[in-house]
Design an enzyme around this catalytic site. Structure first.
Site, PDB file in Angstrom:
ATOM      1  N   ASP A  34       0.723  -1.201   0.101  1.00  0.00           N
ATOM      2  CA  ASP A  34      -0.104  -0.043  -0.044  1.00  0.00           C
ATOM      3  C   ASP A  34       0.906   1.087   0.039  1.00  0.00           C
ATOM      4  O   ASP A  34       1.895   1.164   0.739  1.00  0.00           O
ATOM      5  CB  ASP A  34      -1.012   0.007   1.312  1.00  0.00           C
ATOM      6  CG  ASP A  34      -2.163   0.862   1.145  1.00  0.00           C
ATOM      7  OD1 ASP A  34      -3.278   0.600   0.853  1.00  0.00           O
ATOM      8  OD2 ASP A  34      -1.556   2.122   0.889  1.00  0.00           O
ATOM      9  N   ASN A  89     -12.874  -2.715   2.169  1.00  0.00           N
ATOM     10  CA  ASN A  89     -13.941  -1.590   2.328  1.00  0.00           C
ATOM     11  C   ASN A  89     -14.962  -1.523   1.271  1.00  0.00           C
ATOM     12  O   ASN A  89     -14.426  -1.685   0.060  1.00  0.00           O
ATOM     13  CB  ASN A  89     -12.991  -0.223   2.225  1.00  0.00           C
ATOM     14  CG  ASN A  89     -12.410  -0.109   3.639  1.00  0.00           C
ATOM     15  OD1 ASN A  89     -12.774  -0.350   4.515  1.00  0.00           O
ATOM     16  ND2 ASN A  89     -11.286   0.385   3.434  1.00  0.00           N
ATOM     17  N   GLY A  95     -15.710   3.983   3.683  1.00  0.00           N
ATOM     18  CA  GLY A  95     -14.305   4.608   3.059  1.00  0.00           C
ATOM     19  C   GLY A  95     -13.894   4.162   2.035  1.00  0.00           C
ATOM     20  O   GLY A  95     -12.521   4.338   1.611  1.00  0.00           O
ATOM     21  N   GLN A  96     -14.426   3.301   0.982  1.00  0.00           N
ATOM     22  CA  GLN A  96     -13.767   2.881   0.002  1.00  0.00           C
ATOM     23  C   GLN A  96     -13.214   4.105  -1.244  1.00  0.00           C
ATOM     24  O   GLN A  96     -14.144   4.780  -1.359  1.00  0.00           O
ATOM     25  CB  GLN A  96     -14.790   1.816  -0.880  1.00  0.00           C
ATOM     26  CG  GLN A  96     -13.858   1.011  -2.118  1.00  0.00           C
ATOM     27  CD  GLN A  96     -14.769   0.073  -2.749  1.00  0.00           C
ATOM     28  OE1 GLN A  96     -15.859   0.056  -2.326  1.00  0.00           O
ATOM     29  NE2 GLN A  96     -14.294  -0.179  -3.977  1.00  0.00           N
ATOM     30  N   HIS A 102     -10.158  -4.918  -3.611  1.00  0.00           N
ATOM     31  CA  HIS A 102      -8.878  -4.995  -3.148  1.00  0.00           C
ATOM     32  C   HIS A 102      -9.049  -5.410  -1.758  1.00  0.00           C
ATOM     33  O   HIS A 102      -9.922  -5.042  -1.024  1.00  0.00           O
ATOM     34  CB  HIS A 102      -7.639  -3.839  -3.223  1.00  0.00           C
ATOM     35  CG  HIS A 102      -8.543  -2.603  -2.616  1.00  0.00           C
ATOM     36  ND1 HIS A 102      -9.326  -1.844  -3.425  1.00  0.00           N
ATOM     37  CD2 HIS A 102      -8.289  -2.093  -1.320  1.00  0.00           C
ATOM     38  CE1 HIS A 102      -9.827  -0.867  -2.829  1.00  0.00           C
ATOM     39  NE2 HIS A 102      -9.286  -0.924  -1.583  1.00  0.00           N
ATOM     40  N   HIS A 104      -7.428  -5.297   2.026  1.00  0.00           N
ATOM     41  CA  HIS A 104      -6.263  -4.966   2.692  1.00  0.00           C
ATOM     42  C   HIS A 104      -5.693  -5.957   3.781  1.00  0.00           C
ATOM     43  O   HIS A 104      -6.331  -6.622   4.295  1.00  0.00           O
ATOM     44  CB  HIS A 104      -6.571  -3.753   3.721  1.00  0.00           C
ATOM     45  CG  HIS A 104      -7.012  -2.601   3.052  1.00  0.00           C
ATOM     46  ND1 HIS A 104      -6.354  -1.437   2.769  1.00  0.00           N
ATOM     47  CD2 HIS A 104      -8.322  -2.186   2.280  1.00  0.00           C
ATOM     48  CE1 HIS A 104      -6.931  -0.534   2.117  1.00  0.00           C
ATOM     49  NE2 HIS A 104      -8.361  -0.823   1.661  1.00  0.00           N
TER      50      HIS A 104
END
Ligand code: AMP
Ligand code: ZN
Length: 116
Positions: A34, A89, A95-96, A102, A104
């Site tokens: 990230d 998300n 909060g995407q 993806h 996390h």
């Protein structure tokens, strides 16, 4: 259920760029560090196929591959015993920010709960 590649999608661009460093990859899934890590270990497991949200990813086999790459990477970085968090998300309230699925993987410190 998603296109192969979407014009203007940052993750599609990263996946297609041979100069981008990946942490792991197979025919279906890629793992990236990230760019704005929220923990000492923070990486993203991303399907190559462009699907915008996890709720739209209707492919059990691909979901399995995403999770198995996440666990393999976490174990390879010594996180298996200390623990780690897996997060998708989904949509605005979560909060995407990048609308290409993806997962996390966060670890390397004590994570708080509940999340913000
Ligand atoms: P989300 O908020 O769940 O959509 O997460 C998107 C994640 O993608 C954030 O953690 C960002 O830091 C990360 N991100 C955005 N652009 C890049 C990039 N170019 N390379 C790696 N990670 C990125
Ligand atoms: Zn994409």
């Amino acid at each position: 259920m998603g296109t192969e590649i979407s014009e203007g999608c940052i993750f599609c661009r990263l996946i297609a760029d041979p100069a981008v460093e990946t942490l792991d990859r197979d025919d279906d899934v890629v793992a990236l560090a990230d760019i704005n890590p929220q923990a000492p270990a923070h990486f993203l497991v991303v399907p190559r196929r462009h699907v915008e949200t996890i709720s739209a990813l209707d492919d059990d086999r691909l979901l399995g591959r995403i999770f198995s790459m996440a666990h393999r990477l976490a174990a390879g970085r010594g996180l298996a015993d200390s623990g780690y968090r897996l997060v998708f998300n989904q949509g605005p309230n979560a909060g995407q920010t990048v609308y290409h699925v993806h997962l996390h993987v966060l670890g390397g410190r004590q994570l708080t709960w509940p999340p913000g």
